[in-house]
Design a protein around this motif. Sequence first.
Motif, PDB file in Angstrom:
ATOM      1  N   MET A   1       0.854  -1.181   0.000  1.00 37.46           N
ATOM      2  CA  MET A   1       0.000   0.000   0.000  1.00 37.46           C
ATOM      3  C   MET A   1       0.897   1.239   0.000  1.00 37.46           C
ATOM      4  SD  MET A   1      -2.689   1.438   2.905  1.00 37.46           S
ATOM      5  CE  MET A   1      -3.682  -0.045   2.942  1.00 37.46           C
ATOM      6  N   THR A   2       0.695   2.123  -0.964  1.00 40.74           N
ATOM      7  CA  THR A   2       1.476   3.356  -1.036  1.00 40.74           C
ATOM      8  C   THR A   2       0.618   4.508  -0.531  1.00 40.74           C
ATOM      9  OG1 THR A   2       2.638   2.479  -2.975  1.00 40.74           O
ATOM     10  CG2 THR A   2       2.872   4.835  -2.530  1.00 40.74           C
ATOM     11  N   VAL A   3       1.155   5.268   0.433  1.00 36.37           N
ATOM     12  CA  VAL A   3       0.358   6.286   1.119  1.00 36.37           C
ATOM     13  C   VAL A   3       1.155   7.573   1.294  1.00 36.37           C
ATOM     14  CG1 VAL A   3      -0.952   4.553   2.402  1.00 36.37           C
ATOM     15  CG2 VAL A   3       1.108   5.546   3.424  1.00 36.37           C
ATOM     16  N   ASP A   4       0.414   8.663   1.541  1.00 40.12           N
ATOM     17  CA  ASP A   4       1.034   9.900   1.997  1.00 40.12           C
ATOM     18  C   ASP A   4       1.485   9.745   3.443  1.00 40.12           C
ATOM     19  OD1 ASP A   4       0.546  11.186  -0.398  1.00 40.12           O
ATOM     20  OD2 ASP A   4      -1.107  12.416   0.342  1.00 40.12           O
ATOM     21  N   ALA A   5       2.444  10.563   3.834  1.00 44.02           N
ATOM     22  CA  ALA A   5       3.011  10.445   5.180  1.00 44.02           C
ATOM     23  C   ALA A   5       2.061  10.881   6.279  1.00 44.02           C
ATOM     24  CB  ALA A   5       4.296  11.265   5.268  1.00 44.02           C
ATOM     25  N   GLY A   6       1.077  11.714   5.957  1.00 42.34           N
ATOM     26  CA  GLY A   6       0.202  12.246   6.991  1.00 42.34           C
ATOM     27  C   GLY A   6      -1.001  11.389   7.314  1.00 42.34           C
ATOM     28  N   ILE A   7      -1.176  10.282   6.621  1.00 43.62           N
ATOM     29  CA  ILE A   7      -2.303   9.403   6.909  1.00 43.62           C
ATOM     30  C   ILE A   7      -2.090   8.754   8.270  1.00 43.62           C
ATOM     31  CG2 ILE A   7      -1.320   7.347   5.812  1.00 43.62           C
ATOM     32  CD1 ILE A   7      -4.164   6.795   4.680  1.00 43.62           C
ATOM     33  N   THR A   8      -3.157   8.591   9.029  1.00 48.46           N
ATOM     34  CA  THR A   8      -3.019   8.000  10.357  1.00 48.46           C
ATOM     35  C   THR A   8      -2.967   6.483  10.269  1.00 48.46           C
ATOM     36  OG1 THR A   8      -5.387   7.829  10.803  1.00 48.46           O
ATOM     37  CG2 THR A   8      -4.309   9.926  11.372  1.00 48.46           C
ATOM     38  N   LEU A   9      -2.437   5.893  11.310  1.00 44.86           N
ATOM     39  CA  LEU A   9      -2.362   4.436  11.373  1.00 44.86           C
ATOM     40  C   LEU A   9      -3.751   3.822  11.313  1.00 44.86           C
ATOM     41  CD1 LEU A   9      -0.732   1.855  11.707  1.00 44.86           C
ATOM     42  CD2 LEU A   9      -0.635   2.306  14.162  1.00 44.86           C
ATOM     43  N   ALA A  10      -4.725   4.436  11.985  1.00 44.00           N
ATOM     44  CA  ALA A  10      -6.093   3.905  11.968  1.00 44.00           C
ATOM     45  C   ALA A  10      -6.668   3.934  10.561  1.00 44.00           C
ATOM     46  CB  ALA A  10      -6.975   4.715  12.915  1.00 44.00           C
ATOM     47  N   GLU A  11      -6.374   4.972   9.789  1.00 42.25           N
ATOM     48  CA  GLU A  11      -6.865   5.053   8.413  1.00 42.25           C
ATOM     49  C   GLU A  11      -6.225   3.981   7.531  1.00 42.25           C
ATOM     50  OE1 GLU A  11      -7.909   9.837   8.123  1.00 42.25           O
ATOM     51  OE2 GLU A  11      -5.822   9.171   7.901  1.00 42.25           O
ATOM     52  N   VAL A  12      -4.956   3.681   7.775  1.00 40.36           N
ATOM     53  CA  VAL A  12      -4.298   2.597   7.046  1.00 40.36           C
ATOM     54  C   VAL A  12      -4.943   1.258   7.383  1.00 40.36           C
ATOM     55  CG1 VAL A  12      -2.134   1.302   6.845  1.00 40.36           C
ATOM     56  CG2 VAL A  12      -2.107   3.795   6.741  1.00 40.36           C
ATOM     57  N   HIS A  13      -5.226   1.038   8.664  1.00 38.80           N
ATOM     58  CA  HIS A  13      -5.902  -0.194   9.062  1.00 38.80           C
ATOM     59  C   HIS A  13      -7.231  -0.357   8.320  1.00 38.80           C
ATOM     60  CE1 HIS A  13      -3.724  -0.361  13.230  1.00 38.80           C
ATOM     61  NE2 HIS A  13      -2.992  -0.857  12.257  1.00 38.80           N
ATOM     62  N   ALA A  14      -8.012   0.726   8.281  1.00 39.59           N
ATOM     63  CA  ALA A  14      -9.324   0.664   7.636  1.00 39.59           C
ATOM     64  C   ALA A  14      -9.195   0.388   6.144  1.00 39.59           C
ATOM     65  CB  ALA A  14     -10.077   1.972   7.876  1.00 39.59           C
ATOM     66  N   ALA A  15      -8.213   1.018   5.502  1.00 39.63           N
ATOM     67  CA  ALA A  15      -8.024   0.809   4.069  1.00 39.63           C
ATOM     68  C   ALA A  15      -7.593  -0.618   3.769  1.00 39.63           C
ATOM     69  CB  ALA A  15      -6.985   1.798   3.535  1.00 39.63           C
ATOM     70  N   ALA A  16      -6.722  -1.173   4.587  1.00 39.19           N
ATOM     71  CA  ALA A  16      -6.284  -2.552   4.378  1.00 39.19           C
ATOM     72  C   ALA A  16      -7.450  -3.522   4.534  1.00 39.19           C
ATOM     73  CB  ALA A  16      -5.162  -2.901   5.355  1.00 39.19           C
ATOM     74  N   GLU A  17      -8.338  -3.246   5.472  1.00 39.06           N
ATOM     75  CA  GLU A  17      -9.495  -4.111   5.695  1.00 39.06           C
ATOM     76  C   GLU A  17     -10.379  -4.193   4.459  1.00 39.06           C
ATOM     77  OE1 GLU A  17     -10.944  -5.987   8.190  1.00 39.06           O
ATOM     78  OE2 GLU A  17      -9.024  -5.974   9.245  1.00 39.06           O
ATOM     79  N   THR A  18     -10.479  -3.106   3.704  1.00 38.01           N
ATOM     80  CA  THR A  18     -11.371  -3.093   2.538  1.00 38.01           C
ATOM     81  C   THR A  18     -10.923  -4.060   1.451  1.00 38.01           C
ATOM     82  OG1 THR A  18     -10.203  -1.276   1.413  1.00 38.01           O
ATOM     83  CG2 THR A  18     -11.964  -0.675   2.965  1.00 38.01           C
TER      84      THR A  18
END
Length: 472
Positions: free
Chosen positions: A104-121
């Motif tokens: 998963m490639t992300v911006d640096a300002g994304i929160t850990l919780a938002e990454v968790h939610a995106a991975a779940e999808t």
Amino acid sequence: MTDLTQTLFDILGPKGCLTAAGDIAPFITEFRHRKTGTALAVALPGSAAETAATVRAVTDAGLPVFPQGGNTGLCYGSVPSRGVVVGMRRMRRIRQIDVESGLMTVDAGITLAEVHAAAETVGMQFPLHLGSEGTAQIGGLIATNAGGTGVLRYGAMRDLIAGVEMVLADGRILSDLDGLKKNNTGYNLTQLVAGSEGSLGLVTGAVLRLSPRMQSRAHAWLACDTAEKAIDVGTRVRRAFGNQVEALELLDRAQASYVVRHVRGTRMPLTALPAWSLLIELASPRSDDALTAQLESVLAAAMADDLIPDAVIAQNENQAKEIWHFRHSVTEANKINGVGIVMDTCVRTSAIPAFVRDADAVVAAKFPQAERAITAHMADGNVHLIVMFPHAVWSALPDKDAMELEVERAIHDVAVAHGGTFSAEHGIGRKLTSEMDRLIDPVRLELMQRIKTAFDPRNLINPGVLLPAARP
């Protein structure tokens, strides 16, 4: 308005450059309100290009840049002393999810919780978990090489990234976002950036390694009379389940009591607070693994051997959530309970009992007005020994900084004597640079300083963190 702030307004717009004292205040004070700094402005870029232009403008003016993520660190690493704070909270895009590659490639300002939610999808998970995941940002987690409760199975943050994008001190962008498992073309700059605490540049993006989503789990809370017995049980669990062990967390009675007293919505699953609590999580990507039944069998044998006087195994998801909500509430509880000097020591797991005994003797002899509490990632040896002062006692101290340093040095010496380190997952920041000077091999320090100079010859990127001041 200065020429620099006008330039920043031109680059970022009015929402991207804060100069009013009230707007700046949250960015110059660490989250426990123990340290406050100063800043000319706070820059909030919305892209790597805007970050590069911002850094170039600030460093061209001869002023320092202070990178900041979610401001959840414990070592004052994002508290500025002057110059411009550059925060990443507007950079929160998920750039790409590549399920086939597990990336998963992300911006640096994304929160850990938002990454968790995106991975779940997409039926995956990002296996880093810690108490501040709703606030902590990916860039800051990389910069500090964050740990958390899953290090045993998945490693720390440096093991969970496959590439970074960062802005250098001169405003150039270094992009290493290929995310290749094999790339043997020289130095691994991504790994160099992990744990650099923003001293080499500003992380603006990252490639994260995803893992399969776990389909079956088992969770338990065990009572143990001694740390030795807890380690014995943990060893048996690791032998029985191998890499299915997600977490082995150890709390002492004092730490558990703070959570029970101060955090609403938490519940101690055992009938009484034990001397030591061992929290276990197992997980498998296979839905038909009977982990709970297998764990019951292992723990029954340990109970028969007098290692566990009491135990609760979660029977449903809600009970499991209660266990880990309790564990992740320790920081909140400690803040309410008193002023805790939190150690980030690490020793071999086998050395934990002896380290704790010697540290207890030091606390009792030197700091009788304080209480010792422990939260430990037991399987990797990371012992957060907390010397907890009541608020009234701390408020009455004439020199709080001197007391904090005295406590840290006393416990760090014990850790080093047991073959350990004084920083495992929280970093150095501005808090422990004198300990780096005192306890780290001078040859290693010299090489680190050369690396810093190569990336940042004018020492304008997060000056004062990680490395001690050069000796005259």
